[in-house]
Design a protein around this motif. Sequence first.
Motif, PDB file in Angstrom:
ATOM      1  N   UNK A 141      20.987  53.936  49.383  1.00 45.92           N
ATOM      2  CA  UNK A 141      21.239  54.199  48.138  1.00 45.92           C
ATOM      3  C   UNK A 141      22.386  55.460  47.539  1.00 45.92           C
ATOM      4  N   UNK A 142      23.253  55.232  48.185  1.00 50.59           N
ATOM      5  CA  UNK A 142      24.222  56.354  48.002  1.00 50.59           C
ATOM      6  C   UNK A 142      25.378  56.011  47.953  1.00 50.59           C
ATOM      7  N   UNK A 143      26.048  56.542  46.267  1.00 54.64           N
ATOM      8  CA  UNK A 143      27.126  56.273  46.031  1.00 54.64           C
ATOM      9  C   UNK A 143      28.688  56.351  45.805  1.00 54.64           C
ATOM     10  N   UNK A 144      28.779  54.789  46.189  1.00 53.80           N
ATOM     11  CA  UNK A 144      30.299  54.678  46.881  1.00 53.80           C
ATOM     12  C   UNK A 144      31.346  54.039  46.372  1.00 53.80           C
ATOM     13  N   UNK A 145      32.673  53.881  46.118  1.00 52.62           N
ATOM     14  CA  UNK A 145      33.279  53.601  45.607  1.00 52.62           C
ATOM     15  C   UNK A 145      34.646  53.054  47.092  1.00 52.62           C
ATOM     16  N   UNK A 146      35.817  52.275  46.504  1.00 50.04           N
ATOM     17  CA  UNK A 146      36.939  52.284  47.029  1.00 50.04           C
ATOM     18  C   UNK A 146      38.215  52.943  46.409  1.00 50.04           C
ATOM     19  N   UNK A 147      39.085  54.056  47.192  1.00 51.99           N
ATOM     20  CA  UNK A 147      40.446  54.153  46.440  1.00 51.99           C
ATOM     21  C   UNK A 147      41.199  54.012  47.987  1.00 51.99           C
ATOM     22  N   UNK A 148      42.186  54.647  47.608  1.00 50.51           N
ATOM     23  CA  UNK A 148      43.588  54.256  48.005  1.00 50.51           C
ATOM     24  C   UNK A 148      44.178  55.513  48.821  1.00 50.51           C
ATOM     25  N   UNK A 149      43.804  56.960  49.313  1.00 50.28           N
ATOM     26  CA  UNK A 149      43.647  57.518  49.588  1.00 50.28           C
ATOM     27  C   UNK A 149      45.866  57.755  50.530  1.00 50.28           C
ATOM     28  N   UNK A 150      46.800  57.069  48.931  1.00 51.86           N
ATOM     29  CA  UNK A 150      47.492  57.274  49.215  1.00 51.86           C
ATOM     30  C   UNK A 150      48.200  58.870  49.646  1.00 51.86           C
ATOM     31  N   UNK A 151      49.275  59.165  50.502  1.00 52.31           N
ATOM     32  CA  UNK A 151      49.867  59.056  51.101  1.00 52.31           C
ATOM     33  C   UNK A 151      48.922  58.509  52.967  1.00 52.31           C
ATOM     34  N   UNK A 152      47.675  59.378  53.179  1.00 50.33           N
ATOM     35  CA  UNK A 152      47.173  58.874  54.063  1.00 50.33           C
ATOM     36  C   UNK A 152      47.513  56.890  54.210  1.00 50.33           C
ATOM     37  N   UNK A 153      46.692  56.581  52.783  1.00 50.88           N
ATOM     38  CA  UNK A 153      46.105  54.960  52.336  1.00 50.88           C
ATOM     39  C   UNK A 153      48.005  54.133  52.879  1.00 50.88           C
ATOM     40  N   UNK A 154      47.725  53.212  53.364  1.00 50.64           N
ATOM     41  CA  UNK A 154      49.241  52.625  53.430  1.00 50.64           C
ATOM     42  C   UNK A 154      49.347  51.740  52.551  1.00 50.64           C
ATOM     43  N   UNK A 155      48.811  51.534  50.666  1.00 50.75           N
ATOM     44  CA  UNK A 155      49.113  50.865  49.978  1.00 50.75           C
ATOM     45  C   UNK A 155      48.511  50.880  48.543  1.00 50.75           C
ATOM     46  N   UNK A 156      49.623  50.978  47.308  1.00 53.03           N
ATOM     47  CA  UNK A 156      48.680  51.668  46.276  1.00 53.03           C
ATOM     48  C   UNK A 156      47.564  50.451  45.974  1.00 53.03           C
ATOM     49  N   UNK A 157      47.837  49.465  46.148  1.00 53.33           N
ATOM     50  CA  UNK A 157      47.367  48.114  45.320  1.00 53.33           C
ATOM     51  C   UNK A 157      45.806  47.452  45.703  1.00 53.33           C
ATOM     52  N   UNK A 158      44.877  47.168  45.169  1.00 49.83           N
ATOM     53  CA  UNK A 158      43.641  46.747  45.207  1.00 49.83           C
ATOM     54  C   UNK A 158      43.620  46.380  46.320  1.00 49.83           C
ATOM     55  N   UNK A 159      44.608  44.872  45.913  1.00 53.28           N
ATOM     56  CA  UNK A 159      43.772  44.133  47.246  1.00 53.28           C
ATOM     57  C   UNK A 159      44.224  44.257  48.920  1.00 53.28           C
ATOM     58  N   UNK A 160      45.153  45.633  49.177  1.00 50.05           N
ATOM     59  CA  UNK A 160      45.173  45.786  50.526  1.00 50.05           C
ATOM     60  C   UNK A 160      43.967  46.600  50.618  1.00 50.05           C
ATOM     61  N   UNK A 161      43.283  47.269  49.596  1.00 51.63           N
ATOM     62  CA  UNK A 161      42.133  48.453  50.052  1.00 51.63           C
ATOM     63  C   UNK A 161      40.805  46.946  50.263  1.00 51.63           C
ATOM     64  N   UNK A 162      41.228  46.281  49.245  1.00 48.66           N
ATOM     65  CA  UNK A 162      39.396  45.457  48.890  1.00 48.66           C
ATOM     66  C   UNK A 162      39.612  44.884  50.068  1.00 48.66           C
ATOM     67  N   UNK A 163      41.034  43.805  50.987  1.00 47.51           N
ATOM     68  CA  UNK A 163      40.724  43.471  52.349  1.00 47.51           C
ATOM     69  C   UNK A 163      40.813  44.213  53.518  1.00 47.51           C
ATOM     70  N   UNK A 164      41.005  45.889  53.417  1.00 50.72           N
ATOM     71  CA  UNK A 164      41.011  46.417  54.289  1.00 50.72           C
ATOM     72  C   UNK A 164      39.369  47.029  54.489  1.00 50.72           C
TER      73      UNK A 164
END
Length: 424
Positions: free
Chosen positions: A308-331
């Motif tokens: 029951x741990x709260x969580x959601x998605x993040x890009x973590x730019x610049x360690x993350x490789x894209x600002x795109x939510x589509x790329x984040x959701x696919x990863x």
Amino acid sequence: MKAYRAQLLRFDAQGQALYESDGLLVTGPGSDGVRRVIDAGAYRAVAARHPGVPVTHWQGRLIAPGFIDMHVHYPQTDIIGSPADGLLPWLTNYTFPAEMRFADPAYAAEIAHVFFEELLRNGVTTALTFATAHPASVDAFFHEAQKRGLRMMGGKVLQDRHSPDGLRDETEQSLADTEALIRRWHGKDRLGYAITPRFAPTSSEAQLRGAGELAARYGDTWIHSHVAENRDEVRWVRELFPQSRSYLSVYEDFGLLRARAVYAHCIHLDADDRALMHASASAAAVSPTSNLFLGSGFFDFGAAQAAGMLHGLASDVGGGTSFSPFRTMLAAYFIGREGQSKPGLSLAPSELWWLHTGGAARALGLQGCTGTLATGTEADFVVLNPDAIPLLARKARRAQNLQELLFALIVLGDDRVVERVVTA
């Protein structure tokens, strides 16, 4: 009031997707001057309730909630895609040198402008953001967000040890600067302040204790940091804080676990850690493109759900490789199939979308405010055009249901699909 007709994607409070192939979204100004959702649903029923309201028709388009990025570093915009052997070398070789430049207010303003252009180009309307150790970097971030009327959270990084000259701050001054910035920016328009220790190794016990005291004094602020991203980092924390049960417990020991406390990564946690996250209402910002890029490991979605741990998605730019939510959701979909306590886990497309919109809002303590397009919520939304990419257009036309349509967008979509961004 204004009304918009198109395909319509919304979410209920439990994260169930609500979809209309012919929908209508009606918005109007709230008493606070922020535009809100007045009504939404099937076109015929909603239009009948609002005769005379002008309607904008977006045939073949999909209206959806604006995306929410739970963890991103705006000062790292220019170092996205920089090669490194892992987290700690990447910080030393790229991150710290780049962040030193933010002592210059003009440079901070320049990058803040570029950062927000990228967010909006990719359909991100809310983000929780690191600045740097320099107060000028925070002012630049909030000035740009305020100018654009956006809902944004951010804060000055606290790092008074194990940091290079030019970033290492002085303990008492760093806490005084943080409190001054809270008073200057928190609650102004749609802005919120985040008390931001970089991560436990770069803050002394005195600084962490002071951050916890500020978090108690200003209970509706956010807390924003990193935890359990990398095994080398976890070992380092064990050496620095031997009295704490775990890396996560370090933050508990200093009063930094509560609602609106958001910790990026949360990969190398145990069952007690996840139970602590749940009990404290703290949240994990899952950063899949960053974790894959830096080889950090896989977030355990199944274990997080079970706890029951709260969580959601993040890009973590610049360690993350894209600002795109589509790329984040696919990863996140890829990661959801690896390193899981629940074998064979497959995250549904609508669940991935929820984790980047309403689920992220809930994890941030913004439920009922944004992220769902429910009646009364702030009217931040995107207009998506599946026809913007030829292969996606073919796939979308053949979609048999909502899950197939959303997955086609996740797999094949990018910033070209984001035709309009409308903010409240």
